[in-house]
Design a protein around this motif. Structure first.
Motif, PDB file in Angstrom:
ATOM      1  N   GLY A 145      12.764  60.873  27.599  1.00 29.27           N
ATOM      2  CA  GLY A 145      12.724  59.465  27.211  1.00 29.27           C
ATOM      3  C   GLY A 145      12.131  58.593  28.299  1.00 29.27           C
ATOM      4  O   GLY A 145      11.389  57.651  28.030  1.00 29.27           O
ATOM      5  N   ASP A 146      12.449  58.913  29.562  1.00 28.14           N
ATOM      6  CA  ASP A 146      11.851  58.182  30.695  1.00 28.14           C
ATOM      7  C   ASP A 146      10.332  58.305  30.639  1.00 28.14           C
ATOM      8  O   ASP A 146       9.599  57.328  30.787  1.00 28.14           O
ATOM      9  CB  ASP A 146      12.285  58.780  32.045  1.00 28.14           C
ATOM     10  N   GLU A 147       9.885  59.535  30.456  1.00 31.64           N
ATOM     11  CA  GLU A 147       8.436  59.786  30.420  1.00 31.64           C
ATOM     12  C   GLU A 147       7.775  59.038  29.278  1.00 31.64           C
ATOM     13  O   GLU A 147       6.678  58.480  29.435  1.00 31.64           O
ATOM     14  CB  GLU A 147       8.155  61.270  30.239  1.00 31.64           C
ATOM     15  N   ALA A 148       8.439  59.020  28.131  1.00 29.78           N
ATOM     16  CA  ALA A 148       7.866  58.342  26.968  1.00 29.78           C
ATOM     17  C   ALA A 148       7.756  56.839  27.231  1.00 29.78           C
ATOM     18  O   ALA A 148       6.737  56.211  26.903  1.00 29.78           O
ATOM     19  CB  ALA A 148       8.730  58.614  25.732  1.00 29.78           C
ATOM     20  N   GLY A 149       8.810  56.260  27.828  1.00 27.53           N
ATOM     21  CA  GLY A 149       8.760  54.832  28.150  1.00 27.53           C
ATOM     22  C   GLY A 149       7.654  54.523  29.135  1.00 27.53           C
ATOM     23  O   GLY A 149       6.882  53.563  28.961  1.00 27.53           O
ATOM     24  N   ALA A 150       7.559  55.334  30.179  1.00 25.39           N
ATOM     25  CA  ALA A 150       6.518  55.115  31.197  1.00 25.39           C
ATOM     26  C   ALA A 150       5.123  55.296  30.603  1.00 25.39           C
ATOM     27  O   ALA A 150       4.193  54.555  30.938  1.00 25.39           O
ATOM     28  CB  ALA A 150       6.724  56.080  32.357  1.00 25.39           C
ATOM     29  N   THR A 151       4.992  56.262  29.717  1.00 28.16           N
ATOM     30  CA  THR A 151       3.684  56.509  29.105  1.00 28.16           C
ATOM     31  C   THR A 151       3.246  55.316  28.252  1.00 28.16           C
ATOM     32  O   THR A 151       2.070  54.923  28.265  1.00 28.16           O
ATOM     33  CB  THR A 151       3.724  57.790  28.245  1.00 28.16           C
ATOM     34  N   ALA A 152       4.195  54.723  27.543  1.00 28.61           N
ATOM     35  CA  ALA A 152       3.864  53.551  26.726  1.00 28.61           C
ATOM     36  C   ALA A 152       3.377  52.400  27.608  1.00 28.61           C
ATOM     37  O   ALA A 152       2.366  51.747  27.313  1.00 28.61           O
ATOM     38  CB  ALA A 152       5.078  53.123  25.894  1.00 28.61           C
ATOM     39  N   VAL A 153       4.102  52.159  28.704  1.00 24.14           N
ATOM     40  CA  VAL A 153       3.695  51.080  29.620  1.00 24.14           C
ATOM     41  C   VAL A 153       2.312  51.374  30.199  1.00 24.14           C
ATOM     42  O   VAL A 153       1.435  50.495  30.231  1.00 24.14           O
ATOM     43  CB  VAL A 153       4.727  50.920  30.766  1.00 24.14           C
ATOM     44  N   LYS A 154       2.112  52.602  30.638  1.00 21.85           N
ATOM     45  CA  LYS A 154       0.826  52.962  31.251  1.00 21.85           C
ATOM     46  C   LYS A 154      -0.321  52.825  30.251  1.00 21.85           C
ATOM     47  O   LYS A 154      -1.423  52.387  30.603  1.00 21.85           O
ATOM     48  CB  LYS A 154       0.885  54.391  31.778  1.00 21.85           C
TER      49      LYS A 154
END
Ligand code: DLZ
Length: 161
Positions: A145-154
């Motif tokens: 979930g952390d990765e998914a959130g960061a990927t969306a921001v990026k």
């Protein structure tokens, strides 16, 4: 390095002044709820740690990962959503159901992103066991979930620069 040996969420967060304006839709599958709730918590805390605003995050629950595509489409079509994050957990069983769900949701999510020209993030764990999933949802291998959130921001930062 094989994922069995590393924390998959160990990457650097960098704050961007525009992130507070980004609006996120998060679709959460109810199957394997213990896993997907932890992924949801990871996604929102990561977005906020990167400068996002909790008031700009809309949540939509769907019954299972197969329904993530429809949930993503519902959110992606909204003008007030800039990026969609799909969170699910599919665990291998004794039949081929796993293969059909994984194939359908991967293709479906990809299609929604292309159709609406918005990032639609694939935050779906596809594991052999519940333990493998928990290890990747706040356990020893980090939180998908952390990765998914960061990927969306990026992705929003990349597409808006
Ligand atoms: C039916 C099913 C099964 C067997 N396993 C999972 C799973 O591991 N993870 C998941 O997210 N959903 C599962 N589902 C439910 C399907 O995603 C879907 O909700 C149903 O097939 C109804 O369309």
């Amino acid at each position: 390095m094989a994922s069995s040996q590393k924390n998959l969420s160990s990457f650097n967060y960098s704050k961007d002044q525009h992130v507070s304006n980004y609006r996120f839709g998060i679709v959460v599958s109810e199957w394997n709820e213990e896993v997907t709730e932890s992924m949801f918590e990871g996604a929102i805390s990561t977005i906020i740690s990167m400068g996002g605003n909790r008031n700009n995050i809309t949540r939509l629950d769907v019954p299972g990962s197969f329904e993530l595509t429809m949930g993503a489409q519902h959110l992606a079509q909204l003008r007030e959503v800039d990026a969609v994050i799909c969170l699910g957990c599919v665990i291998q069983g004794e039949t081929r159901h796993f293969d059909f769900i994984c194939q359908a949701v991967a293709q479906g999510i990809t299609d929604v992103g292309v159709k609406y020209n918005k990032p639609v993030i694939f935050g779906v764990l596809t594991t052999d066991t519940l333990k493998q999933a928990l290890d990747r949802a706040g356990g020893k291998h980090g939180n998908k979930g952390d990765e998914a959130g960061a990927t969306a921001v990026k992705m929003l930062t990349a597409l808006n620069s």
